[in-house]
Design a protein around this motif. Sequence first.
Motif, PDB file in Angstrom:
ATOM      1  N   SER A  25      25.230  35.257  45.990  1.00 32.42           N
ATOM      2  CA  SER A  25      24.729  36.300  47.145  1.00 32.42           C
ATOM      3  C   SER A  25      25.396  37.749  46.781  1.00 32.42           C
ATOM      4  N   LEU A  26      24.713  38.707  47.103  1.00 30.95           N
ATOM      5  CA  LEU A  26      25.041  40.015  46.981  1.00 30.95           C
ATOM      6  C   LEU A  26      26.476  40.318  47.714  1.00 30.95           C
ATOM      7  N   ALA A  27      26.598  39.756  48.815  1.00 31.64           N
ATOM      8  CA  ALA A  27      27.935  39.502  49.595  1.00 31.64           C
ATOM      9  C   ALA A  27      29.159  39.252  48.759  1.00 31.64           C
ATOM     10  N   SER A  28      28.865  37.957  48.243  1.00 32.72           N
ATOM     11  CA  SER A  28      29.992  37.109  47.546  1.00 32.72           C
ATOM     12  C   SER A  28      30.286  37.892  46.391  1.00 32.72           C
ATOM     13  N   PHE A  29      29.196  38.722  45.660  1.00 35.97           N
ATOM     14  CA  PHE A  29      29.499  39.438  44.393  1.00 35.97           C
ATOM     15  C   PHE A  29      30.477  40.962  44.846  1.00 35.97           C
ATOM     16  N   ALA A  30      29.930  41.364  46.150  1.00 31.16           N
ATOM     17  CA  ALA A  30      30.608  42.546  46.553  1.00 31.16           C
ATOM     18  C   ALA A  30      32.132  42.375  46.860  1.00 31.16           C
ATOM     19  N   LEU A  32      33.947  40.062  45.562  1.00 29.78           N
ATOM     20  CA  LEU A  32      34.705  39.697  44.126  1.00 29.78           C
ATOM     21  C   LEU A  32      34.896  41.264  43.589  1.00 29.78           C
ATOM     22  N   LEU A  33      34.133  41.977  43.619  1.00 28.33           N
ATOM     23  CA  LEU A  33      34.577  43.334  43.127  1.00 28.33           C
ATOM     24  C   LEU A  33      35.595  43.992  43.904  1.00 28.33           C
ATOM     25  N   ASP A  34      35.480  43.737  45.271  1.00 26.22           N
ATOM     26  CA  ASP A  34      36.683  44.319  46.284  1.00 26.22           C
ATOM     27  C   ASP A  34      37.795  43.902  45.897  1.00 26.22           C
ATOM     28  N   ALA A  35      38.070  42.500  45.849  1.00 26.04           N
ATOM     29  CA  ALA A  35      39.102  41.817  45.476  1.00 26.04           C
ATOM     30  C   ALA A  35      39.694  42.315  43.983  1.00 26.04           C
ATOM     31  N   ALA A  36      38.730  42.679  43.187  1.00 27.44           N
ATOM     32  CA  ALA A  36      39.323  42.822  41.907  1.00 27.44           C
ATOM     33  C   ALA A  36      39.879  44.220  41.821  1.00 27.44           C
ATOM     34  N   SER A  37      39.232  44.948  42.942  1.00 29.56           N
ATOM     35  CA  SER A  37      39.532  46.529  42.728  1.00 29.56           C
ATOM     36  C   SER A  37      41.135  46.390  43.483  1.00 29.56           C
ATOM     37  N   GLN A  38      41.080  45.586  44.534  1.00 24.12           N
ATOM     38  CA  GLN A  38      42.292  45.691  45.169  1.00 24.12           C
ATOM     39  C   GLN A  38      43.613  45.100  44.233  1.00 24.12           C
ATOM     40  N   ARG A  39      43.135  44.075  43.579  1.00 24.56           N
ATOM     41  CA  ARG A  39      44.389  43.507  42.330  1.00 24.56           C
ATOM     42  C   ARG A  39      44.557  44.518  41.536  1.00 24.56           C
ATOM     43  N   HIS A  40      43.808  45.235  41.019  1.00 24.40           N
ATOM     44  CA  HIS A  40      43.945  46.232  39.967  1.00 24.40           C
ATOM     45  C   HIS A  40      44.844  47.284  40.511  1.00 24.40           C
ATOM     46  N   ALA A  41      44.354  48.022  41.712  1.00 26.93           N
ATOM     47  CA  ALA A  41      45.065  48.912  42.266  1.00 26.93           C
ATOM     48  C   ALA A  41      46.671  48.491  42.683  1.00 26.93           C
ATOM     49  N   ARG A  42      46.673  47.197  43.193  1.00 29.11           N
ATOM     50  CA  ARG A  42      48.122  46.745  43.392  1.00 29.11           C
ATOM     51  C   ARG A  42      49.025  46.641  41.990  1.00 29.11           C
TER      52      ARG A  42
END
Length: 66
Positions: A25-30, A32-42
């Motif tokens: 789903s588009l929501a689950s992909f979104a 996933l992208l959000d979680a990866a972005s947060q992990r990268h920023a951390r």
Amino acid sequence: MHEMTASDMLRDPLIRQLLRADRISLASFAALLDAASQRHARRAAESAPPRPATPEAWNGEVLSTV
């Protein structure tokens, strides 16, 4: 060519077609992208060099000029 933002990826027709084919789903992909972005920023914040103290952090102490 430029790097795609998360917003670009969510709007891209080819990515949407691949998600549909993989039944993602588009929501689950979104999410996933959000979680990866947060992990990268951390990780970037953890590996950043220490920032110099701001004048507010000095508590009125005079720094030595020696």
